[in-house]
Design a protein around this motif. Structure first.
Motif, PDB file in Angstrom:
ATOM      1  N   ALA A  36       9.889 -28.553  19.978  1.00  0.00           N
ATOM      2  CA  ALA A  36       8.603 -29.076  20.434  1.00  0.00           C
ATOM      3  C   ALA A  36       7.735 -27.968  21.030  1.00  0.00           C
ATOM      4  CB  ALA A  36       8.830 -30.169  21.471  1.00  0.00           C
ATOM      5  N   PHE A  37       8.351 -26.854  21.411  1.00  0.00           N
ATOM      6  CA  PHE A  37       7.614 -25.718  21.963  1.00  0.00           C
ATOM      7  C   PHE A  37       6.681 -25.169  20.887  1.00  0.00           C
ATOM      8  CE2 PHE A  37       7.553 -21.061  23.050  1.00  0.00           C
ATOM      9  CZ  PHE A  37       6.763 -21.178  24.165  1.00  0.00           C
ATOM     10  N   THR A  38       5.451 -24.860  21.243  1.00  0.00           N
ATOM     11  CA  THR A  38       4.407 -24.464  20.297  1.00  0.00           C
ATOM     12  C   THR A  38       4.814 -23.293  19.408  1.00  0.00           C
ATOM     13  OG1 THR A  38       2.782 -25.128  21.956  1.00  0.00           O
ATOM     14  CG2 THR A  38       1.977 -23.825  20.108  1.00  0.00           C
ATOM     15  N   LEU A  43       8.976 -17.305  17.824  1.00  0.00           N
ATOM     16  CA  LEU A  43       9.769 -16.656  18.862  1.00  0.00           C
ATOM     17  C   LEU A  43      11.227 -16.507  18.451  1.00  0.00           C
ATOM     18  CD1 LEU A  43       8.275 -18.069  22.167  1.00  0.00           C
ATOM     19  CD2 LEU A  43       8.340 -15.696  21.415  1.00  0.00           C
ATOM     20  N   ILE A  44      11.775 -17.516  17.791  1.00  0.00           N
ATOM     21  CA  ILE A  44      13.161 -17.421  17.322  1.00  0.00           C
ATOM     22  C   ILE A  44      13.282 -16.261  16.328  1.00  0.00           C
ATOM     23  CG2 ILE A  44      14.947 -18.582  15.937  1.00  0.00           C
ATOM     24  CD1 ILE A  44      14.797 -19.650  18.763  1.00  0.00           C
ATOM     25  N   ILE A  45      12.310 -16.152  15.415  1.00  0.00           N
ATOM     26  CA  ILE A  45      12.338 -15.080  14.416  1.00  0.00           C
ATOM     27  C   ILE A  45      12.184 -13.711  15.087  1.00  0.00           C
ATOM     28  CG2 ILE A  45      11.058 -14.064  12.475  1.00  0.00           C
ATOM     29  CD1 ILE A  45      10.445 -17.004  11.611  1.00  0.00           C
ATOM     30  N   PHE A 102       3.533 -14.212  22.869  1.00  0.00           N
ATOM     31  CA  PHE A 102       3.736 -15.637  22.591  1.00  0.00           C
ATOM     32  C   PHE A 102       4.230 -16.373  23.827  1.00  0.00           C
ATOM     33  CE2 PHE A 102       4.125 -14.407  18.007  1.00  0.00           C
ATOM     34  CZ  PHE A 102       3.033 -15.129  17.574  1.00  0.00           C
ATOM     35  N   GLY A 103       4.861 -15.669  24.736  1.00  0.00           N
ATOM     36  CA  GLY A 103       5.269 -16.241  26.007  1.00  0.00           C
ATOM     37  C   GLY A 103       6.516 -17.089  25.919  1.00  0.00           C
ATOM     38  N   VAL A 104       7.526 -16.667  26.657  1.00  0.00           N
ATOM     39  CA  VAL A 104       8.756 -17.441  26.791  1.00  0.00           C
ATOM     40  C   VAL A 104       8.789 -17.963  28.207  1.00  0.00           C
ATOM     41  CG1 VAL A 104      11.269 -17.383  26.706  1.00  0.00           C
ATOM     42  CG2 VAL A 104       9.944 -15.968  25.137  1.00  0.00           C
TER      43      VAL A 104
END
Length: 111
Positions: A36-38, A43-45, A102-104
């Motif tokens: 659900a995170f934008t 970010l995973i990649i 992208f911000g974590v």
């Protein structure tokens, strides 16, 4: 000269471990937030690329440390490995700039 190179590689390895731990923590935060995170997929990649590159650099640094710098026959190979590892470290920095952009964020409490 070989002692200097070994110390330099050891310090680079320690910094690589610190960044590896930070990226693993960021990956955990992204996975905790879920799809659900934008920016979940990017970010995973990016974090996966960063982690893989860090492991590759760590392996290269192990080879650089193990080979004898005083052996003139190894200078060309060591130079190539050092240039490759430097380029990969630059790539890791660039990838981590995008991860930061992208911000974590930590998990959001749903109360």
């Amino acid at each position: 000269m070989n002692t200097y190179a070994n110390k330099k590689s050891a310090v680079e390895s320690m910094l690589d471990v610190a960044l590896l731990m930070a990226n693993a923590s960021q990956m955990k935060a992204v996975l905790t937030q879920g799809p659900a995170f934008t920016f979940y997929t990017p970010l995973i990649i990016l974090l996966s690329i960063s982690l893989i590159l860090q492991i590759v650099v760590a392996i290269l640094l192990i080879f650089i440390v193990k080979w004898n710098l005083n052996d003139t026959n190894m200078h060309y190979k060591l130079s190539i490995l050092e240039n490759v590892s430097t380029a990969l470290v630059f790539l890791i920095v660039v990838v981590n700039v995008f991860v930061t952009a992208f911000g974590v964020h930590g998990p959001v409490n749903k109360e």
